[in-house]
Design a protein around this motif. Sequence first.
Motif, mmCIF file in Angstrom:
data_model
loop_
_atom_site.group_PDB
_atom_site.id
_atom_site.type_symbol
_atom_site.label_atom_id
_atom_site.label_comp_id
_atom_site.label_asym_id
_atom_site.label_seq_id
_atom_site.Cartn_x
_atom_site.Cartn_y
_atom_site.Cartn_z
ATOM 1 N N HIS A 91 0.813 -1.219 0.000
ATOM 2 C CA HIS A 91 0.000 0.000 0.000
ATOM 3 C C HIS A 91 0.850 1.274 0.000
ATOM 4 C CE1 HIS A 91 -3.428 -2.612 1.270
ATOM 5 N NE2 HIS A 91 -4.059 -1.768 0.488
ATOM 6 N N LEU A 92 2.113 1.131 0.266
ATOM 7 C CA LEU A 92 2.977 2.318 0.312
ATOM 8 C C LEU A 92 3.392 2.728 -1.093
ATOM 9 C CD1 LEU A 92 5.327 1.332 3.286
ATOM 10 C CD2 LEU A 92 3.515 3.061 3.323
ATOM 11 N N LEU A 93 3.352 4.023 -1.343
ATOM 12 C CA LEU A 93 3.804 4.548 -2.635
ATOM 13 C C LEU A 93 5.309 4.765 -2.593
ATOM 14 C CD1 LEU A 93 1.091 7.335 -3.097
ATOM 15 C CD2 LEU A 93 1.041 4.992 -4.010
ATOM 16 N N ASP A 94 5.922 4.844 -3.762
ATOM 17 C CA ASP A 94 7.350 5.176 -3.822
ATOM 18 C C ASP A 94 7.607 6.501 -3.109
ATOM 19 O OD1 ASP A 94 7.900 2.899 -5.186
ATOM 20 O OD2 ASP A 94 8.187 3.848 -7.136
ATOM 21 N N GLU A 95 6.659 7.419 -3.249
ATOM 22 C CA GLU A 95 6.766 8.736 -2.615
ATOM 23 C C GLU A 95 6.849 8.603 -1.089
ATOM 24 O OE1 GLU A 95 6.930 11.504 -4.323
ATOM 25 O OE2 GLU A 95 6.600 13.068 -2.834
ATOM 26 N N ASP A 96 6.074 7.701 -0.542
ATOM 27 C CA ASP A 96 6.091 7.489 0.913
ATOM 28 C C ASP A 96 7.475 6.990 1.357
ATOM 29 O OD1 ASP A 96 3.373 8.059 0.858
ATOM 30 O OD2 ASP A 96 2.823 5.941 0.625
ATOM 31 N N ILE A 97 8.020 6.075 0.570
ATOM 32 C CA ILE A 97 9.313 5.501 0.931
ATOM 33 C C ILE A 97 10.421 6.543 0.759
ATOM 34 C CG2 ILE A 97 10.988 3.703 0.312
ATOM 35 C CD1 ILE A 97 8.549 1.928 -0.367
ATOM 36 N N GLN A 98 10.319 7.330 -0.307
ATOM 37 C CA GLN A 98 11.312 8.392 -0.508
ATOM 38 C C GLN A 98 11.225 9.430 0.618
ATOM 39 O OE1 GLN A 98 13.807 8.942 -3.263
ATOM 40 N NE2 GLN A 98 14.430 10.200 -1.525
ATOM 41 N N ASN A 99 10.001 9.757 1.037
ATOM 42 C CA ASN A 99 9.843 10.722 2.133
ATOM 43 C C ASN A 99 10.465 10.193 3.429
ATOM 44 O OD1 ASN A 99 8.548 12.687 0.643
ATOM 45 N ND2 ASN A 99 6.492 11.919 1.093
ATOM 46 N N ARG A 135 14.001 0.197 -6.126
ATOM 47 C CA ARG A 135 13.244 0.681 -7.295
ATOM 48 C C ARG A 135 13.116 2.194 -7.351
ATOM 49 N NH1 ARG A 135 8.035 -2.767 -6.498
ATOM 50 N NH2 ARG A 135 7.141 -0.733 -6.916
ATOM 51 N N LEU A 136 13.536 2.879 -6.311
ATOM 52 C CA LEU A 136 13.378 4.340 -6.295
ATOM 53 C C LEU A 136 14.220 4.988 -7.388
ATOM 54 C CD1 LEU A 136 13.571 5.296 -2.490
ATOM 55 C CD2 LEU A 136 11.527 5.187 -3.931
ATOM 56 N N ASN A 137 13.637 5.975 -8.028
ATOM 57 C CA ASN A 137 14.374 6.808 -8.992
ATOM 58 C C ASN A 137 14.972 6.041 -10.162
ATOM 59 O OD1 ASN A 137 13.914 9.011 -7.223
ATOM 60 N ND2 ASN A 137 15.658 8.347 -6.008
ATOM 61 N N VAL A 138 14.343 4.935 -10.505
ATOM 62 C CA VAL A 138 14.806 4.204 -11.690
ATOM 63 C C VAL A 138 14.321 4.967 -12.917
ATOM 64 C CG1 VAL A 138 14.586 2.050 -12.989
ATOM 65 C CG2 VAL A 138 14.775 1.988 -10.512
#
Lengths: 214, 84
Positions: free
Chosen positions: A137-145, B63-66
């Motif tokens: 359920h977590l977005l990439d944005e959540d993980i980046q934040n 997978r971030l920023n790929v």
Amino acid sequence: MGTIIPSWRQLDEGYMRLTQQQREEIKRLVLPLLDDLERFALSLCHREDLAEELVAATIASACESFGRLRDTTKAKQWLFRILSNKFLSDCRRQSRHKEIALTDSLEDDNNQFSLFAAVSQPFLLWWGNPERELISHLLDEDIQNALDSLPGDFRVAVALCDVEGLTYEQIASILKIPLGTVRSRIARGRSLLQKKLWHHARDMGLVKTKEPHQ
Amino acid sequence: MKTINKKTVKTISCDQAIKLVFSYIDDEIRGTHRAELEHHLETCRHCFDRVAFEKLLKSRLRRLNVGGSSKRLRQRIDTLLEQF
């Protein structure tokens, strides 16, 4: 994070000092690594404009100190070191993040937050897996934040390990710190990142458990 | 104790296993410690799930920023380097 440095002029001036042979060499070394450098910079800065500035500043420094690169097979590590140092010095200069004391002791590693421990429900057995559902359920944005919320030293260690996929030995070489310190920073960084994700999940209503003590 | 490939592997506790999880998912342990952890994971669902969870989260970070460097950055660097 503010502007790192006005780098384009610096890049131009730094580059002018190179010999023709060095210019060709630096082109050969740097251009294939641009993707890696920007990806790493983005994982640290999050914003595209800041990441570009960081990469440009890195290349400027690389041009200025190119004569000091003895082993060109280690160009990637060398460039990552320059980029990491620039990022960390900028973090410290701005003091935007309240840095956690980096005692780097293993003692601290034994008492860390685990998102898995906070969310998992062993009694559900095979047919329920709340911790994996949470991740989905977590977005990439959540993980980046969550990554952005880490103090600089931890963010760099986690990004080098998890985003870039480097070994502990490579990270130790880039950051010029002992292997034990790399291990400790990654463990503590992940713990902080997972705690941040837990708070986010709670705020989003994705988990209903009370805040764990750790 | 368990014998694997004529070598005796020590049984470890969950607490001992958890301390090895990060090194394991980062592929940073070998030999005896790795064998002990893998033996533990064969018998402990909780720790097995913990490892799976940590691997999953690590894969999300990976997978971030790929997507490669931005066109703008590449063009500016390319142009500048090509001038000399």
